[in-house]
Design a protein around this motif. Structure first.
Motif, PDB file in Angstrom:
ATOM      1  N   GLY A   1      20.335  -4.539 -20.589  1.00 59.65           N
ATOM      2  CA  GLY A   1      19.872  -4.850 -21.943  1.00 59.65           C
ATOM      3  C   GLY A   1      18.587  -5.665 -21.916  1.00 59.65           C
ATOM      4  N   GLY A   2      17.995  -5.826 -20.736  1.00 62.04           N
ATOM      5  CA  GLY A   2      16.781  -6.627 -20.588  1.00 62.04           C
ATOM      6  C   GLY A   2      15.596  -6.017 -21.332  1.00 62.04           C
ATOM      7  N   VAL A   3      14.796  -6.879 -21.930  1.00 61.00           N
ATOM      8  CA  VAL A   3      13.541  -6.452 -22.559  1.00 61.00           C
ATOM      9  C   VAL A   3      12.439  -7.348 -21.993  1.00 61.00           C
ATOM     10  CG1 VAL A   3      14.605  -5.600 -24.693  1.00 61.00           C
ATOM     11  CG2 VAL A   3      13.931  -7.980 -24.541  1.00 61.00           C
ATOM     12  N   THR A   4      11.200  -7.041 -22.277  1.00 61.51           N
ATOM     13  CA  THR A   4      10.104  -7.854 -21.758  1.00 61.51           C
ATOM     14  C   THR A   4       9.085  -8.044 -22.871  1.00 61.51           C
ATOM     15  OG1 THR A   4      10.493  -6.983 -19.539  1.00 61.51           O
ATOM     16  CG2 THR A   4       8.333  -7.975 -19.918  1.00 61.51           C
ATOM     17  N   ASP A   5       8.672  -9.307 -23.086  1.00 59.80           N
ATOM     18  CA  ASP A   5       7.756  -9.616 -24.186  1.00 59.80           C
ATOM     19  C   ASP A   5       6.376  -8.992 -23.977  1.00 59.80           C
ATOM     20  OD1 ASP A   5       9.692 -11.064 -25.401  1.00 59.80           O
ATOM     21  OD2 ASP A   5       9.031 -12.992 -24.570  1.00 59.80           O
ATOM     22  N   ARG A   6       5.617  -8.970 -25.061  1.00 62.08           N
ATOM     23  CA  ARG A   6       4.298  -8.350 -25.008  1.00 62.08           C
ATOM     24  C   ARG A   6       3.383  -8.986 -23.955  1.00 62.08           C
ATOM     25  NH1 ARG A   6       0.596  -5.349 -28.151  1.00 62.08           N
ATOM     26  NH2 ARG A   6       2.164  -4.878 -29.693  1.00 62.08           N
TER      27      ARG A   6
ATOM     28  N   PRO B   1       0.846  -1.200   0.000  1.00 60.04           N
ATOM     29  CA  PRO B   1       0.000   0.000   0.000  1.00 60.04           C
ATOM     30  C   PRO B   1       0.880   1.249   0.000  1.00 60.04           C
ATOM     31  CG  PRO B   1      -0.767  -1.575   1.644  1.00 60.04           C
ATOM     32  CD  PRO B   1       0.532  -2.106   1.126  1.00 60.04           C
ATOM     33  N   GLY B   2       0.463   2.254  -0.742  1.00 65.45           N
ATOM     34  CA  GLY B   2       1.262   3.487  -0.839  1.00 65.45           C
ATOM     35  C   GLY B   2       2.044   3.577  -2.139  1.00 65.45           C
ATOM     36  N   CYS B   3       2.090   2.452  -2.916  1.00 60.34           N
ATOM     37  CA  CYS B   3       2.771   2.503  -4.220  1.00 60.34           C
ATOM     38  C   CYS B   3       1.904   3.314  -5.178  1.00 60.34           C
ATOM     39  CB  CYS B   3       2.979   1.098  -4.794  1.00 60.34           C
ATOM     40  SG  CYS B   3       4.303   0.187  -3.982  1.00 60.34           S
ATOM     41  N   LYS B   4       2.476   4.360  -5.736  1.00 63.85           N
ATOM     42  CA  LYS B   4       1.701   5.214  -6.638  1.00 63.85           C
ATOM     43  C   LYS B   4       2.211   5.138  -8.067  1.00 63.85           C
ATOM     44  CE  LYS B   4       0.510  10.110  -7.277  1.00 63.85           C
ATOM     45  NZ  LYS B   4       0.545  11.443  -6.653  1.00 63.85           N
ATOM     46  N   VAL B   5       3.518   4.959  -8.194  1.00 63.40           N
ATOM     47  CA  VAL B   5       4.142   5.004  -9.521  1.00 63.40           C
ATOM     48  C   VAL B   5       4.893   3.708  -9.799  1.00 63.40           C
ATOM     49  CG1 VAL B   5       6.019   6.115 -10.824  1.00 63.40           C
ATOM     50  CG2 VAL B   5       4.344   7.534  -9.632  1.00 63.40           C
ATOM     51  N   LEU B   6       4.824   3.280 -11.059  1.00 65.27           N
ATOM     52  CA  LEU B   6       5.644   2.166 -11.534  1.00 65.27           C
ATOM     53  C   LEU B   6       6.590   2.747 -12.581  1.00 65.27           C
ATOM     54  CD1 LEU B   6       6.352  -0.840 -11.955  1.00 65.27           C
ATOM     55  CD2 LEU B   6       4.383  -1.004 -13.482  1.00 65.27           C
ATOM     56  N   LEU B   7       7.881   2.637 -12.314  1.00 69.62           N
ATOM     57  CA  LEU B   7       8.891   3.211 -13.208  1.00 69.62           C
ATOM     58  C   LEU B   7       9.580   2.078 -13.952  1.00 69.62           C
ATOM     59  CD1 LEU B   7      10.838   5.417 -14.210  1.00 69.62           C
ATOM     60  CD2 LEU B   7      11.946   5.381 -11.975  1.00 69.62           C
ATOM     61  N   LEU B   8       9.477   2.115 -15.283  1.00 68.64           N
ATOM     62  CA  LEU B   8      10.031   1.029 -16.092  1.00 68.64           C
ATOM     63  C   LEU B   8      11.053   1.570 -17.087  1.00 68.64           C
ATOM     64  CD1 LEU B   8       6.742  -0.829 -17.118  1.00 68.64           C
ATOM     65  CD2 LEU B   8       8.278  -1.438 -15.258  1.00 68.64           C
ATOM     66  N   ASN B   9      12.019   0.752 -17.399  1.00 71.29           N
ATOM     67  CA  ASN B   9      12.993   1.114 -18.431  1.00 71.29           C
ATOM     68  C   ASN B   9      13.273  -0.115 -19.299  1.00 71.29           C
ATOM     69  OD1 ASN B   9      16.565   1.444 -18.499  1.00 71.29           O
ATOM     70  ND2 ASN B   9      15.121   2.414 -19.905  1.00 71.29           N
ATOM     71  N   LEU B  10      12.650  -0.128 -20.464  1.00 68.70           N
ATOM     72  CA  LEU B  10      12.814  -1.242 -21.395  1.00 68.70           C
ATOM     73  C   LEU B  10      13.065  -0.682 -22.791  1.00 68.70           C
ATOM     74  CD1 LEU B  10       9.762  -3.317 -20.120  1.00 68.70           C
ATOM     75  CD2 LEU B  10      12.163  -3.852 -19.725  1.00 68.70           C
TER      76      LEU B  10
ATOM     77  N   ASP C   1      10.363   4.770 -19.304  1.00 70.38           N
ATOM     78  CA  ASP C   1      11.567   5.344 -19.915  1.00 70.38           C
ATOM     79  C   ASP C   1      11.976   4.438 -21.073  1.00 70.38           C
ATOM     80  OD1 ASP C   1      14.169   6.011 -20.590  1.00 70.38           O
ATOM     81  OD2 ASP C   1      14.882   6.208 -18.533  1.00 70.38           O
ATOM     82  N   GLU C   2      11.696   4.889 -22.290  1.00 69.82           N
ATOM     83  CA  GLU C   2      11.915   4.044 -23.475  1.00 69.82           C
ATOM     84  C   GLU C   2      13.041   4.603 -24.344  1.00 69.82           C
ATOM     85  OE1 GLU C   2       8.122   2.885 -25.220  1.00 69.82           O
ATOM     86  OE2 GLU C   2       7.175   2.936 -23.249  1.00 69.82           O
ATOM     87  N   ILE C   3      14.024   5.168 -23.661  1.00 69.77           N
ATOM     88  CA  ILE C   3      15.108   5.849 -24.385  1.00 69.77           C
ATOM     89  C   ILE C   3      15.877   4.920 -25.319  1.00 69.77           C
ATOM     90  CG2 ILE C   3      16.799   5.604 -22.510  1.00 69.77           C
ATOM     91  CD1 ILE C   3      17.730   8.499 -23.230  1.00 69.77           C
ATOM     92  N   TYR C   4      15.869   3.596 -25.011  1.00 69.90           N
ATOM     93  CA  TYR C   4      16.559   2.650 -25.907  1.00 69.90           C
ATOM     94  C   TYR C   4      15.589   1.924 -26.844  1.00 69.90           C
ATOM     95  CZ  TYR C   4      20.492   3.401 -22.750  1.00 69.90           C
ATOM     96  OH  TYR C   4      21.491   3.982 -22.013  1.00 69.90           O
ATOM     97  N   GLY C   5      14.349   2.413 -26.946  1.00 69.34           N
ATOM     98  CA  GLY C   5      13.316   1.713 -27.710  1.00 69.34           C
ATOM     99  C   GLY C   5      13.744   1.265 -29.102  1.00 69.34           C
ATOM    100  N   GLU C   6      14.369   2.151 -29.851  1.00 66.33           N
ATOM    101  CA  GLU C   6      14.766   1.804 -31.235  1.00 66.33           C
ATOM    102  C   GLU C   6      15.860   0.741 -31.243  1.00 66.33           C
ATOM    103  OE1 GLU C   6      14.621   4.804 -29.990  1.00 66.33           O
ATOM    104  OE2 GLU C   6      13.652   6.202 -31.364  1.00 66.33           O
ATOM    105  N   LEU C   7      16.650   0.711 -30.170  1.00 63.85           N
ATOM    106  CA  LEU C   7      17.774  -0.224 -30.131  1.00 63.85           C
ATOM    107  C   LEU C   7      17.312  -1.559 -29.545  1.00 63.85           C
ATOM    108  CD1 LEU C   7      20.582   2.259 -29.019  1.00 63.85           C
ATOM    109  CD2 LEU C   7      19.850   1.638 -31.324  1.00 63.85           C
TER     110      LEU C   7
END
Ligand code: PMP
Length: 394
Positions: free
Chosen positions: A179-184, A164-173, A204-210
């Motif tokens: 170099g981790g990615v996550t399938d659909r 309880p108290g979690c408000k934000v989920l921060l992801l970087n894929l 945070d999808e700064i590496y999206g194209e890569l």
């Protein structure tokens, strides 16, 4: 007179210094080091993009822009995202141009978090996440990702970490440093979880194209996510434009407006020359980007194969330009490994714990370095690992 440190705010004095910075102060004093430590492309920005900045200067474009960024750049961002992986965003009020994704991240955390709110994020992760959360007076809740899963996010582990108290989920894929990615499919489950727990997602999808296999799936485009996701992206990595300092945030107008207020009173606007260059990159830079990605892919194949041949466990990174080998077989910890490799073979890598406690036993090796230098670095790492395995010293 007492020490000047007494003036420093408690939440700042409590922050650790970046592990990367400490390490690279040592590297900077050494000669002939091959650095696999840096998190930026070795390529110079494509010429047509540099030319756009020169042309902007020639035309006397030397003023402030709208706080949101030039409307031309926002239109280019909107079209680019719709074409590639994001949903469609209105240039008028759903896009904010920032000084790198760094600023977008800081704005999102500052504009959305109240003191004591909790932020779920996966670890090992980008060095700024934990400090950024703390600077917003919020609580970090790290969730481990594992080498066995190629550092993909396991929705079950994520769900178990929720409190309880979690408000934000921060992801970087794709993820820096793994170099981790996550399938659909698991991403869709994470999206359902975000809806169920009413989480706001900062993606945070700064590496999206890569992304090397298949195409990048943006969380913002999954069912139910557009209204609760801030998509952060920029031109630093895919277009080799780190020095231009252009990022952007896309999301519901109310959230963009809240971030814009913080931006307006702190940064005002991103530099106009850089905005013009970013527009050129997003509208005409695709071929340059694809050529660079091809090089990263070739280098990935090399370093992963060579690390394995050297006896280090190494998953295949699905994206970004980092390998994250497991160095536990050497009997050294990540810090000893990095320090001895630097001293004995003059190759710089970053200890995995610079990216959080879950990086213990790993190091980050960037392959944003020329192919020939990478071969030489791999030769040295192999020699080092062999020597350590045989119980030898320099
Ligand atoms: N997010 C991640 C995951 C990164 O790796 C970086 C840069 N290393 C940034 C954000 C910041 O990038 P910039 O400010 O150059 O856009």
């Amino acid at each position: 007179m007492a020490e000047p440190e007494r003036f420093i705010a408690r939440h700042v004095s409590g922050l650790p210094r970046s592990g990367i910075r400490d390490f690279f102060e040592v590297v900077a004093k050494m000669r002939d080091v091959i650095s696999l430590g840096i998190g930026e492309p070795d390529f110079v920005t494509p010429w047509h993009v540099r030319e756009a900045a020169i042309y902007a200067l020639e035309r006397g474009r030397t003023h402030y822009t709208s706080n949101l960024g030039t409307i031309e750049l926002r239109r280019a961002i909107s079209a680019y995202l719709a074409r590639h992986f994001g949903p469609e965003y209105r240039p008028e009020d759903e896009i904010l141009v920032t000084v790198g994704v760094s600023e977008a991240l800081d704005l999102a955390l500052r504009a959305l978090l109240n003191p004591g709110d909790k932020v779920l994020y996966h670890q090992p992760c980008y060095v700024s996440y934990m400090p950024g959360i703390r600077l917003a007076h919020a609580e970090p809740v790290p969730v481990a990702t594992r080498a066995e899963d190629c550092f993909a996010i396991d929705p079950e582990v994520l769900e178990a970490a929720w409190t309880p108290g979690c408000k934000v989920l921060l992801l970087n894929l794709p993820c820096n440093p793994t170099g981790g990615v996550t399938d659909r499919e698991p991403l869709e489950r994470i999206a359902r979880f975000a809806v169920e727990k009413d989480l706001l997602v900062i993606s945070d999808e700064i590496y999206g194209e890569l992304t090397f296999e298949g195409t990048h799936v943006s969380l913002a485009g999954l069912p139910g996510m557009r209204d609760r996701t801030l998509l952060l992206h920029g031109v630093s990595k895919a277009f080799a434009m780190t020095g231009f300092r252009i990022g952007y945030a896309c999301g519901p107008a109310a959230l963009i407006e809240a971030m814009m207020k913080v931006h307006q009173y702190s940064m005002m606007c991103a530099p106009i020359l850089s905005q013009d260059a970013a527009r050129e990159a997003l509208t005409r830079g695709e071929d340059s980007m694809l050529r660079m990605r091809e090089q990263y892919l070739r280098r990935r194949e090399l370093v992963v194969r060579r690390f394995r041949e050297a006896g280090l466990g190494c998953h295949t990174p699905g994206g970004a330009f980092y390998a994250f080998p497991d160095i536990r077989s050497t009997g050294l910890d990540e810090r000893q490994f990095a320090l001895r490799l630097l001293e004995e073979e003059k190759v710089a890598v970053v200890p995995g714990t610079a990216f959080g406690a879950d990086g213990a036993g790993f190091v980050r090796a960037s392959f944003a370095t020329g192919y020939d230098r990478l071969i030489e670095a791999c030769d040295r790492i192999e020699r080092f690992a062999g020597r350590v395995a045989a119980g030898g010293m320099a």
